[in-house]
Design a protein around this motif. Structure first.
Motif, short mmCIF file in Angstrom:
data_model
loop_
_atom_site.label_atom_id
_atom_site.label_comp_id
_atom_site.label_asym_id
_atom_site.label_seq_id
_atom_site.Cartn_x
_atom_site.Cartn_y
_atom_site.Cartn_z
N ILE A 1 0.87 -1.18 0.00
CA ILE A 1 0.00 0.00 0.00
C ILE A 1 0.90 1.23 0.00
O ILE A 1 1.83 1.32 0.81
CB ILE A 1 -0.93 0.02 1.23
CG1 ILE A 1 -1.92 -1.14 1.15
CG2 ILE A 1 -1.67 1.37 1.32
CD1 ILE A 1 -2.77 -1.31 2.40
N ILE A 2 0.63 2.15 -0.91
CA ILE A 2 1.35 3.43 -0.96
C ILE A 2 0.34 4.54 -0.73
O ILE A 2 -0.73 4.54 -1.35
CB ILE A 2 2.06 3.63 -2.32
CG1 ILE A 2 3.21 2.63 -2.48
CG2 ILE A 2 2.56 5.07 -2.47
CD1 ILE A 2 3.94 2.72 -3.81
N GLY B 1 -1.51 -2.60 -4.36
CA GLY B 1 -1.14 -3.53 -5.42
C GLY B 1 0.32 -3.93 -5.35
O GLY B 1 0.81 -4.29 -4.29
N GLN B 2 1.01 -3.80 -6.48
CA GLN B 2 2.41 -4.22 -6.57
C GLN B 2 3.25 -3.15 -7.27
O GLN B 2 2.77 -2.50 -8.20
CB GLN B 2 2.52 -5.53 -7.37
CG GLN B 2 1.79 -6.68 -6.75
CD GLN B 2 1.78 -7.91 -7.65
OE1 GLN B 2 2.06 -7.85 -8.83
NE2 GLN B 2 1.43 -9.04 -7.06
N ILE B 3 4.48 -3.02 -6.82
CA ILE B 3 5.41 -2.09 -7.46
C ILE B 3 5.89 -2.72 -8.77
O ILE B 3 6.41 -3.83 -8.78
CB ILE B 3 6.60 -1.79 -6.53
CG1 ILE B 3 6.09 -1.09 -5.26
CG2 ILE B 3 7.65 -0.95 -7.24
CD1 ILE B 3 7.11 -1.00 -4.14
N ALA B 4 5.67 -2.02 -9.88
CA ALA B 4 6.08 -2.53 -11.19
C ALA B 4 7.53 -2.16 -11.49
O ALA B 4 8.32 -3.00 -11.90
CB ALA B 4 5.15 -1.99 -12.27
N TRP C 1 6.26 3.26 -10.83
CA TRP C 1 5.16 2.71 -11.62
C TRP C 1 4.55 1.61 -10.78
O TRP C 1 5.25 0.71 -10.31
CB TRP C 1 5.66 2.19 -12.97
CG TRP C 1 6.06 3.32 -13.87
CD1 TRP C 1 7.32 3.83 -14.05
CD2 TRP C 1 5.19 4.13 -14.66
NE1 TRP C 1 7.29 4.89 -14.91
CE2 TRP C 1 5.99 5.11 -15.30
CE3 TRP C 1 3.82 4.13 -14.88
CZ2 TRP C 1 5.46 6.05 -16.16
CZ3 TRP C 1 3.29 5.07 -15.74
CH2 TRP C 1 4.11 6.02 -16.38
N PHE C 2 3.23 1.69 -10.60
CA PHE C 2 2.56 0.84 -9.62
C PHE C 2 1.36 0.16 -10.25
O PHE C 2 0.51 0.81 -10.87
CB PHE C 2 2.11 1.72 -8.43
CG PHE C 2 1.70 0.95 -7.21
CD1 PHE C 2 2.64 0.41 -6.36
CD2 PHE C 2 0.36 0.77 -6.92
CE1 PHE C 2 2.27 -0.29 -5.23
CE2 PHE C 2 -0.04 0.07 -5.79
CZ PHE C 2 0.92 -0.46 -4.94
N ASP C 3 1.29 -1.17 -10.10
CA ASP C 3 0.13 -1.93 -10.56
C ASP C 3 -0.91 -1.91 -9.45
O ASP C 3 -0.75 -2.54 -8.41
CB ASP C 3 0.52 -3.38 -10.89
CG ASP C 3 1.37 -3.48 -12.13
OD1 ASP C 3 1.25 -2.60 -13.01
OD2 ASP C 3 2.16 -4.43 -12.23
N GLU D 1 -6.12 -1.17 -15.87
CA GLU D 1 -5.66 -1.45 -17.23
C GLU D 1 -4.20 -1.04 -17.44
O GLU D 1 -3.49 -1.67 -18.21
CB GLU D 1 -6.55 -0.73 -18.25
CG GLU D 1 -7.90 -1.37 -18.42
CD GLU D 1 -7.82 -2.80 -18.93
OE1 GLU D 1 -7.07 -3.06 -19.90
OE2 GLU D 1 -8.48 -3.68 -18.35
N THR D 2 -3.78 0.03 -16.79
CA THR D 2 -2.40 0.51 -16.93
C THR D 2 -1.80 0.73 -15.55
O THR D 2 -2.52 0.88 -14.56
CB THR D 2 -2.34 1.84 -17.72
OG1 THR D 2 -3.12 2.81 -17.03
CG2 THR D 2 -2.87 1.66 -19.13
N SER D 3 -0.49 0.76 -15.49
CA SER D 3 0.20 1.03 -14.24
C SER D 3 0.08 2.51 -13.89
O SER D 3 0.07 3.36 -14.76
CB SER D 3 1.69 0.66 -14.35
OG SER D 3 1.84 -0.71 -14.61
#
Length: 194
Positions: A118-119, A134-137, A145-147, A157-159
């Protein structure tokens, strides 16, 4: 309460890995309090194993500059006793390895941990915050960039592009994230084949 000015790091250092619960008051209205055990510290960042009453609630990375005061008194000693007696302090023995030299190094370390992150990007003046789960891309020099997944349990749909200098809290292994992630469908944006 211990008033903190330029001595935040000095005041926190004896509490690091002491197994003594503390309560931190922050100058961020969205998340004004952190309760738990200090398990990581640098001159810039701290990391706590947080508790919500009798529930362990993961690990929170925060800026020392946001701290207004620290309490570690007879109230916390009573909580130490209760939490230990209930067998709830196991999270102090398996702390994730996070490099707290800066927020970008902390995020690089967090990206290597299993589970959901969580950010939060909190404002100083009011309780408005941007919340990402989510997850750090990937991590750049100024951007993460974060999913992210939505409140409906679907990956975006996008990060998301998050400015590093806007991040104020990072949480790992929270009950909220663990539970919500069981009900997420689809594939994170950065992991989809094009």
């Amino acid at each position: 309460m211990i008033a903190l000015h330029n001595t935040i790091y000095t005041d926190l250092k004896p509490l690091l890995n002491s197994r003594r619960k503390i309560r931190i008051e922050r100058r961020r209205p969205a998340n004004p309090h952190l309760n738990g055990y200090l398990v990581g510290l640098s001159p810039e960042l701290g990391m706590m194993h947080c508790f919500d009453d009798f529930e362990a609630d993961g690990y929170t990375i925060f800026f020392l500059d946001d701290i207004e005061s620290i309490r570690s008194s007879e109230y916390e000693r009573h909580w130490d006793h209760m939490l230990a007696a209930e067998g709830l302090l196991g999270g102090l023995d398996c702390v994730p390895r996070i490099n707290l030299a800066s927020m970008d190094t902390a995020l690089v370390s967090a990206a290597k941990q299993p589970g959901i992150v969580i950010i939060q990007c909190e404002e100083l003046e009011n309780s408005i915050e941007d919340f990402f789960i989510g997850q750090i891309a990937s991590i750049g020099t100024e951007t993460v960039w974060f999913d992210n997944f939505s409140a409906l349990g679907m990956w975006d749909e996008t990060s998301e592009k998050i400015a590093l200098n806007e991040i104020t809290l990072v949480q790992l292994d929270t009950v909220y994230a663990q539970t919500f992630s069981k009900y997420v469908t689809g594939t994170p944006a950065s992991k989809r084949t094009r």
